[in-house]
Enzyme design. Structure first.
Site, PDB file in Angstrom:
ATOM      1  N   LYS A   1       0.839  -1.205   0.000  1.00 53.91           N
ATOM      2  CA  LYS A   1       0.000   0.000   0.000  1.00 53.91           C
ATOM      3  C   LYS A   1       0.876   1.258   0.000  1.00 53.91           C
ATOM      4  O   LYS A   1       0.661   2.172  -0.812  1.00 53.91           O
ATOM      5  CB  LYS A   1      -0.902  -0.029   1.240  1.00 53.91           C
ATOM      6  CG  LYS A   1      -1.937   1.060   1.238  1.00 53.91           C
ATOM      7  CD  LYS A   1      -2.823   0.968   2.466  1.00 53.91           C
ATOM      8  CE  LYS A   1      -3.804  -0.187   2.371  1.00 53.91           C
ATOM      9  NZ  LYS A   1      -4.480  -0.467   3.633  1.00 53.91           N
TER      10      LYS A   1
ATOM     11  N   ARG B   1      -3.372   2.861   8.894  1.00 50.53           N
ATOM     12  CA  ARG B   1      -3.674   1.545   8.308  1.00 50.53           C
ATOM     13  C   ARG B   1      -2.429   0.695   8.188  1.00 50.53           C
ATOM     14  O   ARG B   1      -1.332   1.207   8.000  1.00 50.53           O
ATOM     15  CB  ARG B   1      -4.204   1.703   6.878  1.00 50.53           C
ATOM     16  CG  ARG B   1      -5.514   2.392   6.748  1.00 50.53           C
ATOM     17  CD  ARG B   1      -5.733   2.705   5.273  1.00 50.53           C
ATOM     18  NE  ARG B   1      -6.876   3.571   5.095  1.00 50.53           N
ATOM     19  CZ  ARG B   1      -8.098   3.150   4.770  1.00 50.53           C
ATOM     20  NH1 ARG B   1      -8.314   1.878   4.570  1.00 50.53           N
ATOM     21  NH2 ARG B   1      -9.090   3.997   4.652  1.00 50.53           N
TER      22      ARG B   1
ATOM     23  N   GLY C   1      -8.097  -7.480   5.077  1.00 51.20           N
ATOM     24  CA  GLY C   1      -8.888  -7.462   6.308  1.00 51.20           C
ATOM     25  C   GLY C   1      -8.246  -8.161   7.499  1.00 51.20           C
ATOM     26  O   GLY C   1      -8.875  -8.292   8.543  1.00 51.20           O
TER      27      GLY C   1
ATOM     28  N   MET D   1      -5.489  -7.285   9.228  1.00 50.42           N
ATOM     29  CA  MET D   1      -4.880  -6.435  10.261  1.00 50.42           C
ATOM     30  C   MET D   1      -5.776  -5.230  10.542  1.00 50.42           C
ATOM     31  O   MET D   1      -6.837  -5.105   9.968  1.00 50.42           O
ATOM     32  CB  MET D   1      -3.483  -6.037   9.832  1.00 50.42           C
ATOM     33  CG  MET D   1      -2.521  -7.214   9.892  1.00 50.42           C
ATOM     34  SD  MET D   1      -0.886  -6.791   9.354  1.00 50.42           S
ATOM     35  CE  MET D   1      -1.084  -6.648   7.611  1.00 50.42           C
TER      36      MET D   1
ATOM     37  N   ARG E   1      -3.405  -1.444  -6.307  1.00 51.04           N
ATOM     38  CA  ARG E   1      -2.538  -2.623  -6.208  1.00 51.04           C
ATOM     39  C   ARG E   1      -2.947  -3.603  -7.306  1.00 51.04           C
ATOM     40  O   ARG E   1      -4.058  -3.486  -7.847  1.00 51.04           O
ATOM     41  CB  ARG E   1      -2.673  -3.295  -4.843  1.00 51.04           C
ATOM     42  CG  ARG E   1      -4.084  -3.733  -4.570  1.00 51.04           C
ATOM     43  CD  ARG E   1      -4.270  -4.288  -3.177  1.00 51.04           C
ATOM     44  NE  ARG E   1      -5.693  -4.459  -2.913  1.00 51.04           N
ATOM     45  CZ  ARG E   1      -6.199  -4.779  -1.747  1.00 51.04           C
ATOM     46  NH1 ARG E   1      -5.424  -4.945  -0.714  1.00 51.04           N
ATOM     47  NH2 ARG E   1      -7.488  -4.933  -1.591  1.00 51.04           N
TER      48      ARG E   1
ATOM     49  N   HIS F   1     -15.546  -9.048   2.020  1.00 49.52           N
ATOM     50  CA  HIS F   1     -14.511  -9.952   2.536  1.00 49.52           C
ATOM     51  C   HIS F   1     -14.670 -11.356   1.978  1.00 49.52           C
ATOM     52  O   HIS F   1     -13.724 -11.974   1.498  1.00 49.52           O
ATOM     53  CB  HIS F   1     -14.592  -9.960   4.069  1.00 49.52           C
ATOM     54  CG  HIS F   1     -13.635 -10.905   4.690  1.00 49.52           C
ATOM     55  ND1 HIS F   1     -13.987 -12.187   5.036  1.00 49.52           N
ATOM     56  CD2 HIS F   1     -12.322 -10.789   4.964  1.00 49.52           C
ATOM     57  CE1 HIS F   1     -12.930 -12.790   5.528  1.00 49.52           C
ATOM     58  NE2 HIS F   1     -11.907 -11.973   5.498  1.00 49.52           N
TER      59      HIS F   1
ATOM     60  N   ARG G   1       3.204 -47.744 -10.270  1.00 50.92           N
ATOM     61  CA  ARG G   1       3.303 -48.598  -9.079  1.00 50.92           C
ATOM     62  C   ARG G   1       2.630 -49.922  -9.420  1.00 50.92           C
ATOM     63  O   ARG G   1       1.400 -50.016  -9.426  1.00 50.92           O
ATOM     64  CB  ARG G   1       2.604 -47.937  -7.891  1.00 50.92           C
ATOM     65  CG  ARG G   1       3.278 -46.665  -7.376  1.00 50.92           C
ATOM     66  CD  ARG G   1       2.440 -46.058  -6.258  1.00 50.92           C
ATOM     67  NE  ARG G   1       3.137 -45.041  -5.496  1.00 50.92           N
ATOM     68  CZ  ARG G   1       2.953 -43.728  -5.634  1.00 50.92           C
ATOM     69  NH1 ARG G   1       2.097 -43.274  -6.541  1.00 50.92           N
ATOM     70  NH2 ARG G   1       3.604 -42.874  -4.865  1.00 50.92           N
TER      71      ARG G   1
ATOM     72  N   SER H   1      15.443 -41.870  -9.508  1.00 49.54           N
ATOM     73  CA  SER H   1      14.212 -41.101  -9.320  1.00 49.54           C
ATOM     74  C   SER H   1      14.013 -40.913  -7.822  1.00 49.54           C
ATOM     75  O   SER H   1      14.010 -41.895  -7.066  1.00 49.54           O
ATOM     76  CB  SER H   1      13.018 -41.845  -9.928  1.00 49.54           C
ATOM     77  OG  SER H   1      11.842 -41.115  -9.661  1.00 49.54           O
TER      78      SER H   1
ATOM     79  N   ASN I   1       8.548 -39.123  -0.939  1.00 49.67           N
ATOM     80  CA  ASN I   1       7.613 -39.475   0.144  1.00 49.67           C
ATOM     81  C   ASN I   1       8.370 -40.282   1.191  1.00 49.67           C
ATOM     82  O   ASN I   1       8.367 -39.962   2.382  1.00 49.67           O
ATOM     83  CB  ASN I   1       6.447 -40.312  -0.379  1.00 49.67           C
ATOM     84  CG  ASN I   1       5.699 -39.626  -1.499  1.00 49.67           C
ATOM     85  OD1 ASN I   1       5.694 -38.407  -1.574  1.00 49.67           O
ATOM     86  ND2 ASN I   1       5.082 -40.406  -2.373  1.00 49.67           N
ATOM     87  N   ASP I   2       9.037 -41.351   0.725  1.00 54.28           N
ATOM     88  CA  ASP I   2       9.807 -42.165   1.664  1.00 54.28           C
ATOM     89  C   ASP I   2      11.049 -41.430   2.150  1.00 54.28           C
ATOM     90  O   ASP I   2      11.457 -41.574   3.300  1.00 54.28           O
ATOM     91  CB  ASP I   2      10.203 -43.498   1.019  1.00 54.28           C
ATOM     92  CG  ASP I   2       9.113 -44.539   1.217  1.00 54.28           C
ATOM     93  OD1 ASP I   2       8.625 -44.672   2.356  1.00 54.28           O
ATOM     94  OD2 ASP I   2       8.726 -45.203   0.238  1.00 54.28           O
TER      95      ASP I   2
ATOM     96  N   CYS J   1       9.575 -38.531  -8.223  1.00 51.18           N
ATOM     97  CA  CYS J   1       8.229 -39.077  -8.402  1.00 51.18           C
ATOM     98  C   CYS J   1       7.423 -39.081  -7.106  1.00 51.18           C
ATOM     99  O   CYS J   1       6.319 -39.591  -7.058  1.00 51.18           O
ATOM    100  CB  CYS J   1       8.280 -40.470  -9.020  1.00 51.18           C
ATOM    101  SG  CYS J   1       9.121 -41.663  -7.977  1.00 51.18           S
TER     102      CYS J   1
ATOM    103  N   TYR K   1      13.492 -34.344 -14.882  1.00 53.73           N
ATOM    104  CA  TYR K   1      12.037 -34.272 -14.956  1.00 53.73           C
ATOM    105  C   TYR K   1      11.395 -34.311 -13.569  1.00 53.73           C
ATOM    106  O   TYR K   1      12.033 -34.720 -12.594  1.00 53.73           O
ATOM    107  CB  TYR K   1      11.468 -35.406 -15.821  1.00 53.73           C
ATOM    108  CG  TYR K   1      11.649 -36.788 -15.229  1.00 53.73           C
ATOM    109  CD1 TYR K   1      10.717 -37.306 -14.323  1.00 53.73           C
ATOM    110  CD2 TYR K   1      12.747 -37.580 -15.564  1.00 53.73           C
ATOM    111  CE1 TYR K   1      10.883 -38.564 -13.770  1.00 53.73           C
ATOM    112  CE2 TYR K   1      12.917 -38.836 -15.018  1.00 53.73           C
ATOM    113  CZ  TYR K   1      11.987 -39.322 -14.120  1.00 53.73           C
ATOM    114  OH  TYR K   1      12.160 -40.559 -13.562  1.00 53.73           O
TER     115      TYR K   1
END
Ligand code: PEP
Ligand code: MG
Length: 918
Positions: free
Chosen positions: A39, A109, A118, A120, A359, A481, A606, A809, A813-814, A876, A896
């Site tokens: 702002k 402000r 909205g 703050m 803005r 809002h 998989r 690859s 996750n693991d 992956c 990739y």
């Protein structure tokens, strides 16, 4: 934080703390967004452009951070800097702060680096007291106006700065109660019917409420008021709702907010005054029209808070023609200057237009692609800039389902459409009605889709809005809002459905005779604004239809605006990105979807997912339950043709694109039945006693199956499993090559490898199977054998592993699970708390932990390519579809990323943005 302390927090190394703007001059400009907040930077820029901005000054975000760290003390010199800037404002506006004849009034402000709508605090009309109110009355020519401003100020200041809120158990703050009591006493309906004397009396009542609640008199000194407000606005950076919003939007806590202190201009000085908000293009669809709304004789907050429903912006032409012309000129100038859609806030004071804010406007995913592509056509921005303008995750909205058109048409005929509100957030949502954000969160956590119904929303509702499928409000406009936040979240939202009755006491809502309760089904069409009684089936989006619809439907969808813009952005993204994109898929139909969404190969198939397919699970179970090698081989022999057929289906869909197929990974126990009935059933079909089968099932159970007998450990203990899977892969590839003339490119991937020797064992089996098949089929195909890097030890010994592996690859996750030592399946119990407490910046299973898991990846890439030049490396894990993680992978120089089919557009755009940012 102490709200009013101005004690020093030490020297801020001479850094400038206050930036003035006014009279076409400004200390700052739009490049100083980090320091001045969005702002503040744009107010400075508008001043420099010669636009009518009320004079003021910005206190920097650095002050907020310093103030926060010092426990509520300001940097040295701030007080003098503020007082100097205030004098400049006084000179510019020809008014004096605290002056009894001609008082300068201020707004205070917040304004962070990125907008947090909205979240703050704000204080308006600051500087009013028993003396200045008289001056204001004289200058404005309206005693009533002055006392109303004073009344609003005391109320707002007491709430925001002094913390005077509703008492426990009461819904409304004491001020609203006093206001209602006054209206009752005077027998009037509206606030506007109260006289100057009534308002004067109310100010006195409000002040006595403050004294009772705080034990102190309301501050009369303008200077004390100003420092109180500045402290409160800085303090509001750390309110619960601001923190929740930051977490949701990944905004760092140490950015801080700036404070903008600006001369008040009044939109409520009479019928030739007004206020409004507008967008230079339609924020929902992206269409190039000046779009917005305004209210005459109102203050800015009235528009945004959604208390009165405003008028469409083009009606301003009739009400205030001079201001309308000026506004049209300014909106065009701002869009030309910023070369982006702008969201602007203005006030007309006694016929004179002032700009209060501009803005880059928040927009839906639909609007984002349309505005970006239109602006390229208008030659305002380059294709590269257009790509950077679209948030990758926003593309998700374009892929969201819509209602079935026939069913929706039926709802219009049979009266199920209860009412129509504003189409504030596009898409189709159906769910059970809830009236509180808490219930929304609670039911959504149980997997119930919910629609959050509110009279109007406030920032407190944010978590409930996030949890809901859709949001419905009875009050408020397109910039209320609810509308702003829903649009940003990509939620379906119907706002300002004025006919709607919402009763929080009995938890019912309705229109006319139709009354619905909590838990009833409701459907919202955020594109048309329709509110529909009951549950409605949804159907694929325009993008989906364009890609997968029947010929006629697809043709129609391809002529639509959304598809055109989407496909353009995708085409440009593909031209810009360096990373390739693959998909995680294990069925031919998933492959088809993925190819349509741009998959250049399969990054993870998989194989275990295929085992649950028709007729396969029995053979798999027999294989697992075999006591001897001969029995196991016999079961595998039955499985071979079934697996081969699955692979043939995949190779056919993927053509000559690479297909990474992973050998069996999960612990075998996962394939077995566990309850007594199912075990008895299986025993009967296998012709063995149930007791014997139960013992076998029990013997396969493990304490930590995720760290147990799984991945390549299975292939090492039962080499015949790898052998048969490899044979099925190569036979399928040869068969498809013969049938289609296109050579498939299989890449066999060994999971959960921790040491090169493990991979060597499995690679040898795979190569032997390939040779045997090629010899028998009298043909050869190119293929690779590689491994997943999903254990820390694999990353740390990647050099040795690369000697055996033709590709890597990352199974993040693991790798996340094993690096953190956090079970993937149990993380949900505590990670949200870690994130709440800022112990973790976010869920490491959703977005890569670059410091830890990422560090291991760096080592694996360097050592892997050190040992084998040009080693192909991908990812992956789920992170392959997360923009921030994709950016990290780009910088790691991976080849990739692989993700689920519907995340491919996001991945393509994110990869393009990473390349462009380089
Ligand atoms: C991984 O671990 O990241 C992975 C892709 O494999 P899965 O999720 O099947 O364990
Ligand atoms: Mg894994």
């Amino acid at each position: 934080m102490a709200a009013t302390s101005t004690r020093s927090a030490g020297k801020a190394r001479g850094a400038r703390t206050v930036y003035y703007f006014g009279d076409g001059k400004a200390d700052g400009d739009r490049t100083r967004r980090n320091l001045l907040g969005g702002k503040g930077a744009n107010l400075a820029e508008m001043c420099r452009l010669g636009l009518p901005v009320p004079a003021g000054f910005t206190i920097t975000t650095e002050v907020c951070t310093a103030y926060d760290r010092a426990g509520g003390r300001y940097p040295a010199g701030l007080k003098q800097a503020v007082s100097k800037a205030l004098s400049r404002v006084e000179k510019s506006m020809k008014k004096r702060f605290g002056d009894a004849q001609n008082p300068l009034l201020l707004s205070v402000r917040s304004g962070a680096r990125v907008s947090m709508p909205g979240m703050m605090d704000t204080v308006l009309n600051l500087g009013l007291n028993d003396k200045t109110v008289v001056g204001l009355a004289e200058r404005s020519g309206s005693e009533r106006f002055a006392w109303d401003a004073y009344r609003r100020f005391v109320q707002m200041y007491a709430d925001v700065v002094l913390g005077v809120k509703a008492e426990a158990g009461k819904e409304v703050a004491p001020f609203s109660e006093a206001l209602e009591a006054m209206k009752k006493k005077r027998r009037v309906e509206e606030d506007t019917d109260l006289s100057a004397d009534d308002l004067r009396e109310l100010v006195a009542t409000f002040k006595s409420i403050v004294r009772k609640a705080t034990g102190k008199a309301f501050p009369e000194q303008p200077e004390a008021q100003l420092w109180g407000a500045i402290g409160a606005v800085f303090g509001s950076w750390n309110t619960e709702r601001a923190i929740a919003y930051r977490e949701m939007n990944n905004i760092p806590g140490d950015w801080g907010t700036a404070v903008n202190v600006m001369t008040m201009v009044f939109g409520n000085m009479g019928e030739d005054s007004g206020t409004g908000v507008a967008f230079t293009r339609d924020p929902a669809t992206g269409e190039r029209i000046f779009y917005g709304e305004f209210l005459m004789n109102a203050q800015g907050e009235d528009v945004v808070a959604g208390i009165r429903t405003p008028m469409p912006i083009d009606q301003l032409a009739a009400v205030a023609p001079t201001s309308w012309k000026e506004l049209l000129r300014i909106q065009k100038l701002l869009e030309d200057h910023y070369r982006d859609m702008q969201d602007i806030e203005f006030t007309i004071e006694s016929g004179r237009l002032f700009m209060l804010q501009c803005r880059a406007g928040k927009r839906t995913g639909f609007a984002a692609v349309r505005i970006a592509t239109d602006m390229v056509r208008e030659k305002r921005i380059t294709k590269e800039e257009a790509l950077l303008r679209v948030e990758p995750a926003a593309l998700d909205q374009l892929l969201q389902p819509v209602f079935d058109a026939d069913e929706q048409a039926a709802t219009r005929r049979d009266g199920r459409v209860m009412t129509t509100g504003l189409n504030a957030g596009p898409g189709a949502a159906t769910g059970r009605i809830v009236f509180t954000p808490e219930r929304a969160v609670e039911l959504a956590a149980k997997g119930e889709p919910v629609i959050l119904v509110r009279i109007e929303t406030s920032p407190e509702d944010i978590k409930g809005m996030q949890a809901a499928e859709g949001i419905l409000t009875a009050r408020g406009g397109m910039t209320s809002h609810a509308a702003l936040v829903a649009r940003q979240m990509g939620k379906v939202c119907v706002a300002g459905a004025g006919e709607l009755m919402v009763n929080y006491h009995d938890w019912v809502m309705g229109v006319g005779d139709t009354i619905l309760e909590e838990g009833d089904w409701l459907s919202l069409d955020g594109t048309t604004g329709e509110v529909i009684n009951g549950r409605l089936a949804t159907q694929p989006s325009e993008v989906d239809t364009a890609l997968f619809g029947t010929k006629a439907k697809a043709k129609k969808a391809q002529a639509g605006q959304t598809w055109k813009c989407f496909s353009r952005i995708m085409r440009w993204a593909d031209g810009a990105r360096r990373l390739r994109v693959r998909t995680n898929a294990d069925q031919p139909d998933q492959c088809k979807t993925a190819v349509a969404f741009g998959a250049e190969g399969i990054g993870l198939c998989r194989t275990e997912h295929m085992f649950f397919g028709e007729g396969k699970i029995d053979a798999v179970r027999e294989m697992i339950l075999s006591d001897t090698l001969a029995e196991r081989k016999a079961a595998l022999k039955r499985l071979l043709p079934l697996q081969r057929r699955d692979f043939e289906g995949i190779f056919k869909e993927m053509g000559t694109r690479p297909v990474t197929i992973r050998t069996l990974d999960p612990p075998l126990h996962e394939f077995l039945p566990h309850d007594d009935d199912a075990i008895r059933e299986l025993a009967r079909s296998m012709g063995v006693p149930a007791e014997q089968l139960r013992n076998k099932v029990d013997s396969l159970a493990e304490s930590n199956p995720m760290l147990g007998h799984r991945g390549c450990r299975l292939g090492i203990t039962y080499p015949e499993i790898t052998q048969v899977q490899a044979r099925a892969i190569f036979e399928a590839a040869c068969n498809v090559a013969k049938k289609t003339g296109k050579k498939p490119r299989p890449e066999v991937m060994i999971p959960l490898v921790g040491d090169a020797a493990e991979l060597a064992s499995q690679a040898a089996i795979t190569h032997a199977a390939a040779e045997e098949v090629f010899k028998r089929k009298k043909m050869r195909l190119p293929y690779l054998v590689g491994t997943m890097i999903e254990l820390p030890r694999a990353a740390l010994t990647a050099g040795a592993i690369a000697a055996e592996a033709e590709f890597f690859s990352f199974g993040t996750n693991d790798l996340t699970q094993t690096t953190w030592g956090i079970s993937r399946d149990d993380a949900g119990k505590f990670i949200p708390i870690y994130v709440d407490e800022e112990i973790m910046p976010g869920d490491p299973f959703a977005s890569l932990d670059t410091a830890g898991v990422g560090r291991l990846m760096e080592i694996a890439v360097a050592d892997g390519r050190g040992a084998r030049a040009g080693l192909k490396i991908g990812i992956c894990g789920e992170h392959g579809g997360d923009p921030a993680s994709i950016d990290f992978c780009h910088h790691l120089n991976l080849d990739y990323v692989s993700c689920s089919p519907y995340r491919l557009p996001i991945a393509r755009l994110a990869a393009a943005q990473s390349a462009l940012r380089d």
